[in-house]
Write a protein that holds these residues in place. Structure first.
Motif, short mmCIF file in Angstrom:
data_model
loop_
_atom_site.label_atom_id
_atom_site.label_comp_id
_atom_site.label_asym_id
_atom_site.label_seq_id
_atom_site.Cartn_x
_atom_site.Cartn_y
_atom_site.Cartn_z
N GLU A 1 18.47 42.01 62.00
CA GLU A 1 19.46 43.37 61.41
C GLU A 1 19.64 44.24 62.39
O GLU A 1 20.54 44.59 62.62
CB GLU A 1 19.31 44.08 60.45
CG GLU A 1 18.12 44.14 60.24
CD GLU A 1 16.86 43.97 59.90
OE1 GLU A 1 15.62 44.76 59.27
OE2 GLU A 1 16.46 42.60 60.06
N THR B 1 20.63 45.61 56.99
CA THR B 1 21.16 44.35 56.06
C THR B 1 22.94 44.92 55.68
O THR B 1 22.94 43.56 55.00
CB THR B 1 20.11 44.02 55.78
OG1 THR B 1 19.41 44.53 54.32
CG2 THR B 1 18.01 42.94 56.94
N VAL C 1 25.77 44.68 57.57
CA VAL C 1 25.56 42.89 57.63
C VAL C 1 26.05 41.88 56.47
O VAL C 1 27.59 40.93 56.95
CB VAL C 1 23.88 42.38 57.74
CG1 VAL C 1 24.45 40.60 58.09
CG2 VAL C 1 23.64 42.98 59.44
#
Length: 224
Positions: free
Chosen positions: A68, A135, A138
């Motif tokens: 990440e 994350t 993401v």
């Protein structure tokens, strides 16, 4: 005291829409690239049937772990594209024109590839291995950006365009600046595969397309 940046070549404070066809402002028409680029993306996403997409995959993709932290250079791609545009728009209008031409040709070729050979990737992990701020971002990126039209990687193309254009831009071509831009370009290209946004094949496919567009914009002038 020495100025960090030179004086702008054009005083855009004098710009009015009615003056856009005047010689000093006519290059601003090139900014239409961005709405056209965005519209093209929406059209491709909407009108290519799902059954037409060809999955892109390489055994090397399975060896590359999700990471990440590569979100940071991935997002810096946008900063690089816009930063190069603003810098050249202010301080090297000739380079701005060539840069926008370079971008337009590269992205037009990639668009043609998307139409002729629709592509997708199935590399994204079903569940991210960690739970943290990066994350979480993401996951939002995955929700916004579909996994289609990936071959070639336009992230890699854009980064390479910025790097190669900087070699021909006043004030950007120096050992230190070129090294920084090169390292950032490499990290941006790497980010596409470590975030599972692209196959490594997508990144490789971006290279000949960018080099061909570079030859059109810069190489032919040397042989003219």
């Amino acid at each position: 005291m020495k100025r960090l940046l030179p004086e702008p070549e054009i005083d855009y404070r004098q710009f009015r829409l009615s003056k856009i066809n005047q010689p000093q402002f006519k290059h601003l028409w090139l900014l239409l690239f961005w709405p056209v680029y965005g519209l093209r993306y929406l059209i491709l996403e909407r009108f290519i049937p799902v059954s037409y997409y060809n999955p892109i995959h390489s055994p090397l993709d399975d060896m590359i772990p999700f990471q990440e932290w590569f979100l940071i250079p991935y997002v810096l791609w946008y900063v690089c594209l816009v930063g190069m545009q603003l810098y050249t728009l202010l301080y090297d209008v000739k380079s701005f024109k060539t840069y926008m031409k370079f971008l337009s040709i590269s992205m037009t070729i990639s668009t043609a590839v998307f139409i002729v050979y629709p592509s997708c990737q199935n590399l994204r992990p079903e569940q991210l291995p960690r739970d943290n701020l990066l994350t979480g971002i993401v996951q939002m990126l995955y929700a916004i950006d579909t996994n289609t039209n990936v071959f070639p990687s336009e992230h890699a193309i854009g980064a390479l365009v910025v790097l190669l254009s900087s070699l021909h831009t006043k004030g950007l071509y120096s050992p230190l600046k070129t090294t920084v831009i090169t390292v950032l370009t490499i990290l941006i290209c790497m980010s596409t595969v470590f975030l599972k946004q692209h196959s490594i094949l997508d990144m490789i496919a971006a290279i000949p397309i960018t080099l061909f567009a570079y030859w059109i914009c810069y190489g032919r002038k040397k042989h003219a």
